[in-house]
Scaffold this motif. Sequence first.
Motif, PDB file in Angstrom:
ATOM      1  N   ASP A 143      -2.384  -1.464  -6.258  1.00 26.09           N
ATOM      2  CA  ASP A 143      -3.207  -1.596  -7.424  1.00 26.09           C
ATOM      3  C   ASP A 143      -4.341  -0.989  -7.689  1.00 26.09           C
ATOM      4  O   ASP A 143      -4.894  -0.912  -8.504  1.00 26.09           O
ATOM      5  CB  ASP A 143      -3.642  -3.197  -7.304  1.00 26.09           C
ATOM      6  CG  ASP A 143      -2.464  -4.171  -7.382  1.00 26.09           C
ATOM      7  OD1 ASP A 143      -1.294  -3.760  -7.575  1.00 26.09           O
ATOM      8  OD2 ASP A 143      -2.641  -5.355  -6.831  1.00 26.09           O
ATOM      9  N   GLU A 144      -4.740  -0.268  -6.459  1.00 24.71           N
ATOM     10  CA  GLU A 144      -5.795   0.696  -6.726  1.00 24.71           C
ATOM     11  C   GLU A 144      -5.744   2.313  -7.062  1.00 24.71           C
ATOM     12  O   GLU A 144      -6.425   3.197  -7.330  1.00 24.71           O
ATOM     13  CB  GLU A 144      -6.856   0.636  -5.365  1.00 24.71           C
ATOM     14  CG  GLU A 144      -7.333  -0.587  -5.147  1.00 24.71           C
ATOM     15  CD  GLU A 144      -8.054  -0.690  -3.715  1.00 24.71           C
ATOM     16  OE1 GLU A 144      -9.288  -0.192  -3.488  1.00 24.71           O
ATOM     17  OE2 GLU A 144      -7.419  -0.914  -2.719  1.00 24.71           O
ATOM     18  N   LYS A 174     -13.778   6.044   1.839  1.00 24.75           N
ATOM     19  CA  LYS A 174     -13.592   4.485   1.386  1.00 24.75           C
ATOM     20  C   LYS A 174     -12.190   4.188   1.893  1.00 24.75           C
ATOM     21  O   LYS A 174     -12.190   2.798   2.278  1.00 24.75           O
ATOM     22  CB  LYS A 174     -13.361   4.593  -0.244  1.00 24.75           C
ATOM     23  CG  LYS A 174     -13.212   3.147  -0.896  1.00 24.75           C
ATOM     24  CD  LYS A 174     -13.307   3.360  -2.228  1.00 24.75           C
ATOM     25  CE  LYS A 174     -13.470   1.994  -2.998  1.00 24.75           C
ATOM     26  NZ  LYS A 174     -13.277   1.936  -4.239  1.00 24.75           N
ATOM     27  N   TYR A 175     -11.121   4.899   2.205  1.00 25.74           N
ATOM     28  CA  TYR A 175     -10.050   4.493   2.939  1.00 25.74           C
ATOM     29  C   TYR A 175      -9.532   5.007   4.020  1.00 25.74           C
ATOM     30  O   TYR A 175      -9.808   6.118   4.232  1.00 25.74           O
ATOM     31  CB  TYR A 175      -8.776   4.507   1.653  1.00 25.74           C
ATOM     32  CG  TYR A 175      -9.075   4.362   0.312  1.00 25.74           C
ATOM     33  CD1 TYR A 175      -8.670   2.972   0.134  1.00 25.74           C
ATOM     34  CD2 TYR A 175      -9.545   4.984  -0.707  1.00 25.74           C
ATOM     35  CE1 TYR A 175      -9.046   2.358  -1.334  1.00 25.74           C
ATOM     36  CE2 TYR A 175      -9.989   4.350  -2.015  1.00 25.74           C
ATOM     37  CZ  TYR A 175      -9.741   3.080  -2.229  1.00 25.74           C
ATOM     38  OH  TYR A 175      -9.937   2.317  -3.476  1.00 25.74           O
ATOM     39  N   SER A 197       0.819  -1.465  -0.136  1.00 23.57           N
ATOM     40  CA  SER A 197      -0.178  -0.141  -0.154  1.00 23.57           C
ATOM     41  C   SER A 197       0.696   1.225   0.051  1.00 23.57           C
ATOM     42  O   SER A 197       2.099   1.012   0.160  1.00 23.57           O
ATOM     43  CB  SER A 197      -0.809   0.053   1.325  1.00 23.57           C
ATOM     44  OG  SER A 197      -0.120   0.045   2.470  1.00 23.57           O
ATOM     45  N   ILE A 254      -3.945   3.459   0.853  1.00 24.73           N
ATOM     46  CA  ILE A 254      -4.481   3.013  -0.262  1.00 24.73           C
ATOM     47  C   ILE A 254      -3.637   1.875  -0.911  1.00 24.73           C
ATOM     48  O   ILE A 254      -2.529   1.914  -0.945  1.00 24.73           O
ATOM     49  CB  ILE A 254      -5.036   3.903  -1.356  1.00 24.73           C
ATOM     50  CG1 ILE A 254      -5.882   3.559  -2.352  1.00 24.73           C
ATOM     51  CG2 ILE A 254      -3.624   4.844  -1.844  1.00 24.73           C
ATOM     52  CD1 ILE A 254      -6.372   4.535  -3.473  1.00 24.73           C
ATOM     53  N   ASN A 301      -6.111   4.011 -10.699  1.00 25.61           N
ATOM     54  CA  ASN A 301      -7.439   4.330 -11.083  1.00 25.61           C
ATOM     55  C   ASN A 301      -8.006   5.224 -10.482  1.00 25.61           C
ATOM     56  O   ASN A 301      -8.922   6.383 -10.748  1.00 25.61           O
ATOM     57  CB  ASN A 301      -8.231   2.894 -11.146  1.00 25.61           C
ATOM     58  CG  ASN A 301      -7.691   2.094 -12.484  1.00 25.61           C
ATOM     59  OD1 ASN A 301      -7.531   2.532 -13.495  1.00 25.61           O
ATOM     60  ND2 ASN A 301      -7.810   0.739 -12.072  1.00 25.61           N
ATOM     61  N   THR A 302      -7.908   5.403  -8.912  1.00 29.56           N
ATOM     62  CA  THR A 302      -8.234   6.404  -7.882  1.00 29.56           C
ATOM     63  C   THR A 302      -7.886   7.784  -8.475  1.00 29.56           C
ATOM     64  O   THR A 302      -8.696   8.624  -8.554  1.00 29.56           O
ATOM     65  CB  THR A 302      -7.943   5.884  -6.601  1.00 29.56           C
ATOM     66  OG1 THR A 302      -8.345   4.977  -6.099  1.00 29.56           O
ATOM     67  CG2 THR A 302      -8.305   7.232  -5.566  1.00 29.56           C
TER      68      THR A 302
END
Length: 388
Positions: free
Chosen positions: A354-355, A376-377, A337, A351, A358-359
């Motif tokens: 891998d995310e 969300k995080y 992360s 976060i 796109n975020t």
Amino acid sequence: MCEIEHFCDPLAKDHPKFENVADTVMTLYSACNQMDGKSAQQVRIGDAVASGLVANETLGYFMARIQMFLHRIGILPERLRFRQHMGNEMAHYACDCWDAECLTSYGWIECVGCADRSAYDLTQHTKATGVRLVAEKKLPAPKTIEVTEVVPNKPAIGKAFKKEAKGITEALARLSLEEVSDIGKSLEASGEYTLTVADGGPEVKLTNDLIAVKTTSKTVHVEEITPSVIEPSFGIGRIMYSLLEHSFRMREGDEQRSYFSLPPVVAPLKCSVLPLSNNAEFAPFVKKISSALTSVDVSHKVDDSSGSIGRRYARTDEIAIPYGITIDFDTLKEPHSVTLRERDSMKQVRIGLDEVANTIRDLATGRSSWAEVEQKYPKFEQQEASAK
């Protein structure tokens, strides 16, 4: 300059999408308020058009869209107004004209002009070139009209004037209805008409055996119109200067830390990638994140210099980069992360590796907001290292 030329029916200047913007509240500084020494007023654009303050729906639609554009790129709403041209500055051919003005250290400056130029542009082109620039409008039902026109006797004109014959027939084709009427009266009264072939050109006498004015009836299913043009005209340099002034900020309690709060949609670089140190173990993660950002078309900058993380944050803030990815020692652990930092608030979340690409893509294109990301995080509470 950047301009839009929107052509419309001069007798029906409604706009099919006007209802989508009719509730837009705008700060309008009318010519009357300027004359009376009054301030600008906030008005729904729908009400402004209905009252006649703004000439028509198409002009009002583009004014509202100009405001939406300027707000989205970062022009402050409280420092934007639309000022109507007064009678002594309105172009002679314009029906109505409003300037989007931004308040800067130089005062209110015009950044976008939005004018209803009536049919002046195409009329002048036609006059200069002899090419009729008209549009056809389908009629609800056919109608019979009378057409009065000059009919040239081309063989006789060719024999009489030789090389000048072509210019004469072209000049006859350019005549307005009023001029055709004048020819008819002149031929009836004296049997001849003096025609000016071109501006500043020679004059020729045309007699009854060379030209005739005839009126005929015909049924038409369409009518020809010379379109009016609505012209929004953007001064790109002025908009950029106003935007830079409006987005300049200083950190509270530390005036030496300044930054540009450009919205992500217009920030040249969307993201910075910052390894916490020169630790060799961070290098593969820097490369992976950079590649992921490139694959989703996110412009970014890798800053692996030796300065403190706080100093590097400050450098990216100064060039308006809205988001920062930091690779730290927790990134080395499974699951991998990173921290994601937002420029204006300086808040951070943790976060997944891998995310993150796109975020940031969704943040940069307006598909999601920072508030949604925070929900969300998990928050990352560690304080920023000093930028000094």
